[in-house]
Design a protein around this motif. Structure first.
Motif, PDB file in Angstrom:
ATOM      1  N   PHE A  50      44.779  35.736  37.936  1.00  0.00           N
ATOM      2  CA  PHE A  50      45.075  36.468  36.713  1.00  0.00           C
ATOM      3  C   PHE A  50      46.582  36.638  36.472  1.00  0.00           C
ATOM      4  O   PHE A  50      46.973  37.304  35.511  1.00  0.00           O
ATOM      5  N   SER A 107      40.950  36.071  32.328  1.00  0.00           N
ATOM      6  CA  SER A 107      42.047  36.924  31.885  1.00  0.00           C
ATOM      7  C   SER A 107      41.960  38.267  32.581  1.00  0.00           C
ATOM      8  O   SER A 107      40.877  38.716  32.979  1.00  0.00           O
ATOM      9  N   TYR A 108      43.105  38.931  32.681  1.00  0.00           N
ATOM     10  CA  TYR A 108      43.167  40.229  33.360  1.00  0.00           C
ATOM     11  C   TYR A 108      42.325  41.278  32.642  1.00  0.00           C
ATOM     12  O   TYR A 108      41.600  42.055  33.278  1.00  0.00           O
TER      13      TYR A 108
END
Length: 433
Positions: A50, A107-108
């Protein structure tokens, strides 16, 4: 067989059927713990996947604790209102969906949302398992039932450490997390087929769960019981040192402050888990046979933890000796079993229809303390230039707060519990034959 003097009216008989049903509930909790702790072995991989730094990575743990703690009272209310099976089913669906989503997150933000979803489902498991045990086993078995459930939870932690860590490096991120999520589907099917809220003939008495004031009344009545509040503060004071050490700050402390290798530090963290499992069985046996041992065990654990924590953190010289670090990790293993004693104060203080709410209040205590300390240590490390002595001293503040509340409530809770026992025996004498 003569009736146990500590048995209450309407106590379920236990037996093999109870073990099978309760064991299924514990299996659900075991899977939830595997999912909860799976990130602990994937920290480095997560940072790379991430593209995040250490502070962002720690947000995963803090968010999960925040969701877990915030869900405890709502989950307790749901268990009291809907029953164990419905709440556990919802929990399995949520934590399995969260694990699957985490497997495919790139994605984070998506990963954070997945862990929050997982934490929400995870929050529904332990209280449900405690209530399942109280509905299937005699009250005198409560301490051992709670400790064994916690023991299986720690076994889930070991599975994450040993199995998932190896799979992560051999099978990769997506296969490891998606493959582990399949365990959630397995326990979901088994639970839908075989789990029962209570044995036949031991249905709980009808209780109104409707009306706009139900939630407020349920929480207020549970909170008014001194045993509930004492249980919460016992959980608050005993659980958090080991939680903080295992969840985030133990590895950095052992490596950066004590100069150990990552391998040696990992072995010490595993020692905390193994010690927890062994001491849990001992505490459960002792409390099951000697009810009066609850408070001495809790206070003794707090004292030993504080003593070893202080000796390690403030050891004169650059590093504490290895024997002291080993001793500290063994003592930290007692924190989890000691926190289970909190439920043993709340259980006899509340009627069956309020057990879930009371357990939620108790369970919230330790996680609030853990979350507070995680944040405090991080802030103090930043403020002092990574001075672990100053940062880890924050533990004593929360221990002092919790200890003062335990000492304030202990006499009141004991008096109220004795009154309930007498009332229960009087009720038994007046039951028509």
């Amino acid at each position: 067989m003569s009736q146990d003097a500590t048995a209450l009216p309407g106590d379920p008989p236990g037996g093999r059927r109870a073990m099978a049903v309760w064991g299924l509930g514990v299996g659900v909790y075991f899977v939830a713990i595997v999912f909860r702790t799976s990130l602990g072995v994937a920290g480095i991989d997560a940072a790379e996947r991430f593209h995040i730094n250490a502070s962002a990575l720690s947000t995963f743990s803090i968010l999960q604790l925040l969701v877990y703690a915030g869900m405890q009272i709502p989950v307790g209310l749901l268990v009291d209102r809907l029953g164990t099976k419905k709440v556990l089913t919802l929990g399995v669906v949520l934590f399995t969906a969260g694990q699957f989503a985490f497997a495919f997150s790139h994605s984070y933000g998506t990963a954070l949302a997945s862990r929050a979803l997982l934490g929400c489902g995870d929050a529904m498991t332990f209280i449900s398992v405690l209530r399942l045990g109280s509905r299937w086993f005699p009250a005198r078995r409560g301490p051992m039932i709670a400790q064994v459930a916690a023991l299986f939870g720690m076994a889930g932690n070991l599975i994450s450490t040993v199995v998932l860590a190896r799979l992560l490096h051999s099978a990769g991120w997506t296969r490891t997390f998606a493959g582990s999520a399949a365990a959630g589907l397995v326990v979901l099917v088994l639970m839908l087929l075989f789990l029962k809220d209570h044995p036949k003939g031991y249905e709980p008495a009808p209780h109104p769960h409707t009306g706009s004031g139900f939630v407020r009344r349920q929480i207020a009545r549970a909170w008014r019981e001194p045993g509930t509040r004492l249980g919460m503060w016992v959980h608050f004071t005993t659980q958090f040192p080991a939680m903080v050490f295992l969840l985030l700050w133990g590895m950095p402390f052992l490596v950066e402050a004590e100069g150990l290798s990552r391998g040696t530090a990992g072995m010490l963290l595993t020692l905390v888990v193994l010690s927890n499992m062994a001491i849990g069985l001992v505490y459960g046996q002792v409390i099951g046979r000697h009810h009066a041992a609850r408070l001495p065990l809790a206070l003794g654990t707090v004292a030993a933890t504080a003593l070893l924590w202080a000796a390690t953190v403030f050891w004169p010289g650059a590093h504490a000796p290895l024997w002291l670090l080993i001793t500290e990790c063994v003592v930290l293993g007692a924190c989890g079993p000691a926190s289970m004693i909190g439920f043993d104060f709340a259980r006899p203080a509340n009627p069956p229809e309020r057990q879930g709410t009371a357990s939620g209040i108790v369970n919230m205590g330790g996680f609030v303390a853990s979350m507070t300390t995680l944040l405090a240590v991080g802030l103090l490390l930043d403020a002092t230039g990574d001075n672990y002595r100053a940062a880890f001293a924050s533990v004593f503040v929360l221990e002092a707060l919790g200890l003062s509340q335990i000492l304030r409530l202990r006499t009141r809770a004991q008096r109220r519990e004795e009154e309930r026992i007498v009332a229960s025996r009087v009720e038994t004498l007046h039951v028509p034959v």
